[in-house]
Design an enzyme around this catalytic site. Sequence first.
Site, mmCIF file in Angstrom:
data_model
loop_
_atom_site.group_PDB
_atom_site.id
_atom_site.type_symbol
_atom_site.label_atom_id
_atom_site.label_comp_id
_atom_site.label_asym_id
_atom_site.label_seq_id
_atom_site.Cartn_x
_atom_site.Cartn_y
_atom_site.Cartn_z
ATOM 1 N N GLU A 105 1.827 7.313 9.269
ATOM 2 C CA GLU A 105 1.673 6.349 10.353
ATOM 3 C C GLU A 105 3.029 5.903 10.884
ATOM 4 O OE1 GLU A 105 -0.475 2.997 8.797
ATOM 5 O OE2 GLU A 105 0.809 2.855 7.053
ATOM 6 N N GLN A 117 0.822 -1.202 0.000
ATOM 7 C CA GLN A 117 0.000 0.000 0.000
ATOM 8 C C GLN A 117 0.859 1.256 0.000
ATOM 9 O OE1 GLN A 117 -2.317 -0.239 3.588
ATOM 10 N NE2 GLN A 117 -3.481 -2.040 2.921
ATOM 11 N N HIS A 171 4.686 0.346 1.434
ATOM 12 C CA HIS A 171 4.920 -0.515 2.588
ATOM 13 C C HIS A 171 3.961 -1.699 2.593
ATOM 14 C CE1 HIS A 171 1.820 2.444 3.706
ATOM 15 N NE2 HIS A 171 1.290 1.459 4.429
ATOM 16 N N HIS A 230 0.023 5.704 0.990
ATOM 17 C CA HIS A 230 -0.965 6.710 1.372
ATOM 18 C C HIS A 230 -0.546 8.078 0.840
ATOM 19 C CE1 HIS A 230 -2.310 3.577 4.055
ATOM 20 N NE2 HIS A 230 -1.171 3.605 4.710
ATOM 21 N N ARG A 264 -4.130 0.726 -2.761
ATOM 22 C CA ARG A 264 -3.582 -0.634 -2.838
ATOM 23 C C ARG A 264 -2.758 -0.753 -4.115
ATOM 24 N NH1 ARG A 264 -8.094 -3.398 -2.705
ATOM 25 N NH2 ARG A 264 -8.215 -3.415 -0.431
#
Length: 229
Positions: free
Chosen positions: A25, A6, A83, A8, A103
Amino acid sequence: QFLSIQVHPDDGYARRVEGGRGKTEMWYVVDCEPDAFLYFGFEREISAEEMRRRIADHTITEALHRAPVHKGDVFFIGAGTIHAIGAGILLAEIQQNSNTTYRVYDFGRVGADGKPRELHVDKALDVTLRAPAPAGAPGAEMLAETADFRLRRLAKCDYFTVDALALSGNYRREMTGDSFVSVLCTEGGAALSCGGEEFPLRAGESLFVPADAPGFALAGNGELLLTTV
């Protein structure tokens, strides 16, 4: 099994394209099996064309950095960092308040309907930093060490601050009124006292101390993560 690969977007792209927030994150490895690993950034800088081709011909993992993991490791996953969490890893994820996820690759798996799950290749190519990920986490430092505890800052960014507390006695924290404190026990146990009440904590459990609380104390022997915004 490996989770999907994935990436972001950052806030600017997410606001413009999705009407929401981006996502940064951090992962803290609570435990893992021997030889466990995850994917974190690329081994080398690659072009958008190579990335698209590797997704299509199922060789994208050959270009990713395969990072071995150990208990207590920290991975800071800034927006744009490709990641995937590997098999045999138990981790705590602290994240920006967002679920915007693209994804990139799903190892050819299919969903409950028998069809491959949707990929978001074009958007992923827009936002992915196609280079090795930076090592370490911003703001990491030792904060305090006493006979009762050791407090380390694992990361500090615009979206969260995470401290690791190794407790072997007592620890007290005053609240400043500008953030809650999320208390997650990752090993051992402790009792949290706040406002005249006591709450037990054991590994895998968490408590949320609101910003307007007068402060709290922890007593016990264990490992805990303290997260604020």
